[in-house]
Design a protein around this motif. Sequence first.
Motif, short mmCIF file in Angstrom:
data_model
loop_
_atom_site.label_atom_id
_atom_site.label_comp_id
_atom_site.label_asym_id
_atom_site.label_seq_id
_atom_site.Cartn_x
_atom_site.Cartn_y
_atom_site.Cartn_z
N VAL A 109 -10.77 3.53 -5.88
CA VAL A 109 -10.43 2.12 -5.67
C VAL A 109 -11.60 1.38 -5.06
CG1 VAL A 109 -8.90 0.52 -4.47
CG2 VAL A 109 -7.97 2.61 -5.49
N ASN A 110 -12.20 1.98 -4.04
CA ASN A 110 -13.36 1.36 -3.40
C ASN A 110 -14.52 1.22 -4.38
OD1 ASN A 110 -12.57 0.69 -0.78
ND2 ASN A 110 -12.91 2.77 -0.01
N ASP A 111 -14.76 2.27 -5.16
CA ASP A 111 -15.90 2.25 -6.09
C ASP A 111 -15.68 1.22 -7.19
OD1 ASP A 111 -17.06 4.21 -4.59
OD2 ASP A 111 -16.45 5.87 -5.92
N ALA A 112 -14.43 1.09 -7.68
CA ALA A 112 -14.17 0.22 -8.82
C ALA A 112 -13.96 -1.23 -8.42
CB ALA A 112 -12.94 0.73 -9.58
N PHE A 113 -13.36 -1.47 -7.29
CA PHE A 113 -12.98 -2.84 -6.91
C PHE A 113 -13.65 -3.36 -5.64
CE2 PHE A 113 -9.46 -1.04 -9.34
CZ PHE A 113 -9.24 -2.03 -10.30
N GLY A 114 -14.32 -2.49 -4.91
CA GLY A 114 -15.01 -2.91 -3.69
C GLY A 114 -14.17 -2.67 -2.43
N HIS A 115 -14.85 -2.77 -1.30
CA HIS A 115 -14.19 -2.44 -0.03
C HIS A 115 -13.15 -3.49 0.37
CE1 HIS A 115 -16.52 1.12 1.00
NE2 HIS A 115 -17.60 0.49 0.53
N THR A 116 -13.31 -4.73 -0.09
CA THR A 116 -12.30 -5.74 0.25
C THR A 116 -10.95 -5.37 -0.33
OG1 THR A 116 -13.97 -7.50 0.35
CG2 THR A 116 -11.68 -8.17 0.07
N VAL A 117 -10.95 -4.94 -1.60
CA VAL A 117 -9.71 -4.50 -2.23
C VAL A 117 -9.23 -3.21 -1.57
CG1 VAL A 117 -8.67 -3.63 -4.35
CG2 VAL A 117 -10.18 -5.62 -4.42
N GLY A 118 -10.16 -2.32 -1.22
CA GLY A 118 -9.79 -1.08 -0.55
C GLY A 118 -9.09 -1.36 0.78
N ASP A 119 -9.62 -2.33 1.52
CA ASP A 119 -8.97 -2.70 2.79
C ASP A 119 -7.57 -3.26 2.54
OD1 ASP A 119 -11.20 -1.88 4.14
OD2 ASP A 119 -11.97 -3.91 4.54
N TYR A 120 -7.43 -4.04 1.48
CA TYR A 120 -6.12 -4.61 1.14
C TYR A 120 -5.11 -3.49 0.86
CZ TYR A 120 -2.47 -6.51 -1.88
OH TYR A 120 -1.27 -6.81 -2.45
N VAL A 121 -5.55 -2.48 0.12
CA VAL A 121 -4.66 -1.36 -0.21
C VAL A 121 -4.27 -0.60 1.05
CG1 VAL A 121 -4.50 0.83 -1.45
CG2 VAL A 121 -5.54 -1.15 -2.57
N LEU A 122 -5.21 -0.40 1.95
CA LEU A 122 -4.91 0.30 3.20
C LEU A 122 -3.87 -0.47 4.03
CD1 LEU A 122 -8.42 1.56 4.38
CD2 LEU A 122 -6.47 2.98 3.69
N LYS A 123 -4.04 -1.79 4.12
CA LYS A 123 -3.09 -2.59 4.88
C LYS A 123 -1.72 -2.60 4.21
CE LYS A 123 -5.94 -6.18 5.15
NZ LYS A 123 -6.46 -7.53 5.50
N LEU A 124 -1.70 -2.66 2.88
CA LEU A 124 -0.43 -2.63 2.15
C LEU A 124 0.27 -1.29 2.38
CD1 LEU A 124 1.53 -3.91 0.11
CD2 LEU A 124 0.15 -2.83 -1.70
N ALA A 125 -0.48 -0.21 2.31
CA ALA A 125 0.11 1.11 2.52
C ALA A 125 0.67 1.23 3.95
CB ALA A 125 -0.94 2.20 2.26
N ALA A 126 -0.07 0.70 4.92
CA ALA A 126 0.40 0.75 6.31
C ALA A 126 1.69 -0.03 6.48
CB ALA A 126 -0.69 0.20 7.24
N ASP A 127 1.77 -1.21 5.85
CA ASP A 127 3.00 -2.01 5.94
C ASP A 127 4.18 -1.27 5.33
OD1 ASP A 127 1.62 -4.03 7.20
OD2 ASP A 127 1.34 -5.24 5.38
N ARG A 128 3.95 -0.63 4.20
CA ARG A 128 5.05 0.08 3.54
C ARG A 128 5.46 1.31 4.35
NH1 ARG A 128 4.49 -0.32 -3.04
NH2 ARG A 128 4.31 -2.60 -3.14
N LEU A 129 4.49 1.95 4.96
CA LEU A 129 4.81 3.06 5.85
C LEU A 129 5.70 2.61 7.00
CD1 LEU A 129 1.53 5.17 6.25
CD2 LEU A 129 3.81 6.07 5.80
N GLN A 130 5.33 1.51 7.63
CA GLN A 130 6.11 0.99 8.75
C GLN A 130 7.53 0.64 8.32
OE1 GLN A 130 5.15 1.01 11.81
NE2 GLN A 130 2.97 0.57 12.02
N GLY A 131 7.68 0.15 7.09
CA GLY A 131 9.00 -0.23 6.62
C GLY A 131 9.87 0.95 6.22
N ALA A 132 9.26 2.12 6.00
CA ALA A 132 10.02 3.28 5.53
C ALA A 132 10.51 4.18 6.66
CB ALA A 132 9.16 4.09 4.56
N VAL A 133 9.92 4.05 7.84
CA VAL A 133 10.27 4.97 8.93
C VAL A 133 11.37 4.37 9.81
CG1 VAL A 133 7.95 5.95 8.92
CG2 VAL A 133 8.48 4.03 10.44
N ARG A 134 11.87 5.18 10.73
CA ARG A 134 12.91 4.73 11.67
C ARG A 134 12.26 3.91 12.80
NH1 ARG A 134 15.01 10.22 13.82
NH2 ARG A 134 12.76 10.25 14.22
N ASP A 135 13.11 3.26 13.59
CA ASP A 135 12.60 2.40 14.66
C ASP A 135 11.80 3.19 15.69
OD1 ASP A 135 13.77 0.22 13.51
OD2 ASP A 135 15.56 0.25 14.77
N ASP A 136 12.21 4.43 15.97
CA ASP A 136 11.54 5.22 17.00
C ASP A 136 10.32 5.98 16.47
OD1 ASP A 136 13.37 4.39 18.86
OD2 ASP A 136 14.67 6.14 18.64
#
Length: 423
Positions: free
Chosen positions: A304-331
């Motif tokens: 992803v970084n090689d094909a689209f650049g680090h800006t897109v790579g950072d976007y994917v990382l933030k998106l993945a983090a948001d989805r992770l936070q939404g999938a886990v329990r409150d604790d």
Amino acid sequence: MTSEDRRPAVADDEVSVVVTRDEAALIISVGPEMTDVLGWSADQLIGRPSTEFIHPDDQSGAIAAWFQMIEAPGEPHTWQGRYRTREGDWKWIECVNVSRLDDPVSPVVLTTMRSASVDGISLADELRDREELLGRLSEAMPIGMFQIDGGRNITFTNDRLHSILGHEASSTIDAEFSLVDGEDKRILTRAVDQVLAGQGVDDIELRFVRFFEEPAEEHVCMLSMQPLTDAVGNVTGAVGCVSDVTEQVHLRRQLEQRANTDELTSCLNRAAILDALASGVDRRQSGHTGTGVIFVDLCRFKEVNDAFGHTVGDYVLKLAADRLQGAVRDDDQVGRFGGDEFLVVCPGVDSERSALEIATRIQRALTDELNLGTGSIELRASIGLAWCAEAIDADELVAQADQAMYHAKRAGSSAVGIFAHSG
């Protein structure tokens, strides 16, 4: 005080004057000696209230002495205070008051006035000056101040205290601090118990909410108290000071958050997530249920970084983090372990099956096709799970989850890898 106020002690034959007053303290008659005592003539005083000639700082004491005197008819009561002379100066006078208001024929208060001795004047004046100084200092200080007696009753506060606490003047310390939050209120109670037992209390943080503010926000104050004792060492009360540390606490929290948070994803950073895991392991060893650790590695992220650049790579990382936070329990807590790797700590998990349910939700949340405008990519993750209810080193639990993740990666499937315990 002028030099006239501190004239030498008078002799026994010092001039005195008798004054009579009615029940409202209006002057009825004045002896001719008044011209020698204060310079006033009788016609200048008769019909006027005696408080008109008493120094403003002494009037409260004079009024209290008056009511005490009329409650005990026939008994002499002595009071000292400053009276205004005809020349406009203030002169210390000793008054011996006797109430005869119960006399049906001539209900009056008899007052014998004479110049007060210098020793009594000096002591009274020193106490007044000291009290005035402390009062002015307390109002000038940028902190709240209060005093309580042994029964937790408030005997003194300054305006700054009410400004900090957002509460009007109250009669007890519990009422004055009534906005303090529940747990901190118990801390306050223990602190008052401690100081009334003779031990000082320093730098206790108390949190409270001013509900009348829009929006209502949490405030924090710092409380210190010291006991007050009598001549033989018995605790008679306490003094305390309160400072507003809301801004400092908010700044401290921001600094702590920055120190513990990954700047890009807003997840915990590596050190913070490992600390969270260590805490979870400690709780488990204290008799709590098991802890699950889920290791997440984004698939083909380098491409992803090689094909689209680090800006897109950072976007994917933030998106993945948001989805992770939404999938886990409150604790549960999510941390960025490094690069495209995340670690999820799940405390209080009663079984491996329950931990697997959390890992499966994460796997589903991280399986998607992302349209990036200039192209699309598949969001995928290799996930490894380790769960244990026994005492185990936190690093070992991470290593087990990492090993399970590599098994899932090599299998190339969307299943979650689970660490297989031997035996």
